[in-house]
Enzyme design. Structure first.
Site, short mmCIF file in Angstrom:
data_model
loop_
_atom_site.label_atom_id
_atom_site.label_comp_id
_atom_site.label_asym_id
_atom_site.label_seq_id
_atom_site.Cartn_x
_atom_site.Cartn_y
_atom_site.Cartn_z
N PRO A 108 0.84 -1.20 0.00
CA PRO A 108 0.00 0.00 0.00
C PRO A 108 0.88 1.25 0.00
O PRO A 108 1.88 1.31 0.71
CB PRO A 108 -0.77 -0.11 1.32
CG PRO A 108 -0.57 -1.51 1.81
CD PRO A 108 0.72 -1.97 1.24
N HIS A 109 0.51 2.23 -0.81
CA HIS A 109 1.24 3.50 -0.81
C HIS A 109 0.39 4.56 -1.49
O HIS A 109 -0.56 4.23 -2.20
CB HIS A 109 2.59 3.36 -1.53
CG HIS A 109 2.48 2.96 -2.98
ND1 HIS A 109 2.18 1.67 -3.35
CD2 HIS A 109 2.62 3.65 -4.12
CE1 HIS A 109 2.15 1.58 -4.67
NE2 HIS A 109 2.41 2.78 -5.17
N ALA A 110 0.72 5.81 -1.25
CA ALA A 110 0.07 6.92 -1.94
C ALA A 110 1.18 7.88 -2.32
O ALA A 110 2.36 7.48 -2.35
CB ALA A 110 -0.98 7.57 -1.04
#
Lengths: 147, 91
Positions: A65-67
């Site tokens: 998960p990353h943004a």
């Protein structure tokens, strides 16, 4: 490199998560507590999956998960959650290993990602990570890779 | 030939995937360049082939672009197979 960022307080273990949203929240908790990220970053990671689909499941069983940096990152960091049971994203994708990436700009995390990439290109490593039940087992796998 | 690796944010997954695609291109003796970007930019950037996760490729597929979906973006076998069928054999 990866082992410098993935310290023992950044690693958590849990038997299962109710759903993938909860898994992302649990996995990000250490980064939030240590103020590497703001709560906004967690919300954005979740909405990214809703918008783009579960492409963060990069290898069967493994999610990253990353943004984006501007979504609430204060400091470059990674945290890891290993679940005893896989969490489903949809009919096709599931993960039990969640590595949250918080990058401050488009470049500074690339060395870290190259190391992660060589770790993941060996499917056996992913299976070993998924089976790890202690920080020291995780460190062993990371150390072998950075050799 | 230009190959564009695409992911949602353009800073994590696509970079890692592009390293593997470059490695595969070298092993297959393919000429060309491979760069990486995010989904929004990919919509306005021209490339001979677009590579990425199935979810991302679905959103890029307008019927004109040549797209290649990868389930395991770290599997060198899958990448080489995909490049061979789509690019070298042109299917």
């Amino acid at each position: 490199m990866l082992s410098e960022y993935l310290t023992s307080e950044m690693i958590s273990f849990k038997e299962s998560a109710e759903n993938w949203e909860e898994a992302i929240k649990i996995a990000s908790q250490p980064l939030l507590e240590q103020q590497f990220i703001e709560k906004e970053y967690i919300d954005t990671m979740i909405s990214n999956v809703k918008e783009f689909g579960p492409y963060i499941v990069m290898v069967p069983g493994f999610a990253m998960p990353h943004a984006r940096p501007e979504n609430g990152v204060n400091k470059l960091g990674v945290s890891l959650l290993i679940l005893g049971k896989e969490t489903l994203f949809n009919d096709e994708k599931a993960a039990s290993v969640f590595l949250v990436l918080a990058a401050t700009d488009p470049e500074s995390h690339l060395a870290l990602l190259s190391e992660l990439s060589s770790l993941l290109s060996n499917e056996e490593n992913v299976a070993r990570l998924a089976a790890a039940r202690s920080e020291s087992e995780v460190f062993t796998i990371l150390k072998e890779e950075s050799k | 030939m230009k190959i564009l690796v695409v992911c949602g944010n353009g800073l994590g997954s696509s970079f890692m995937m592009s390293m593997n695609v470059q490695k595969a291109m070298k092993e297959l003796n393919m000429e060309g360049t491979c760069s990486h970007t995010d989904l929004a930019s990919a919509k306005t950037e021209n490339a001979d082939y677009y590579i990425g996760a199935p979810e991302i490729m679905d959103q890029l597929n307008d019927g004109n672009r040549k797209i290649i979906s990868l389930v395991n973006m770290f599997s060198m076998d899958e990448i080489k197979k995909a490049l061979t069928t789509h690019v070298l054999e042109g299917r």
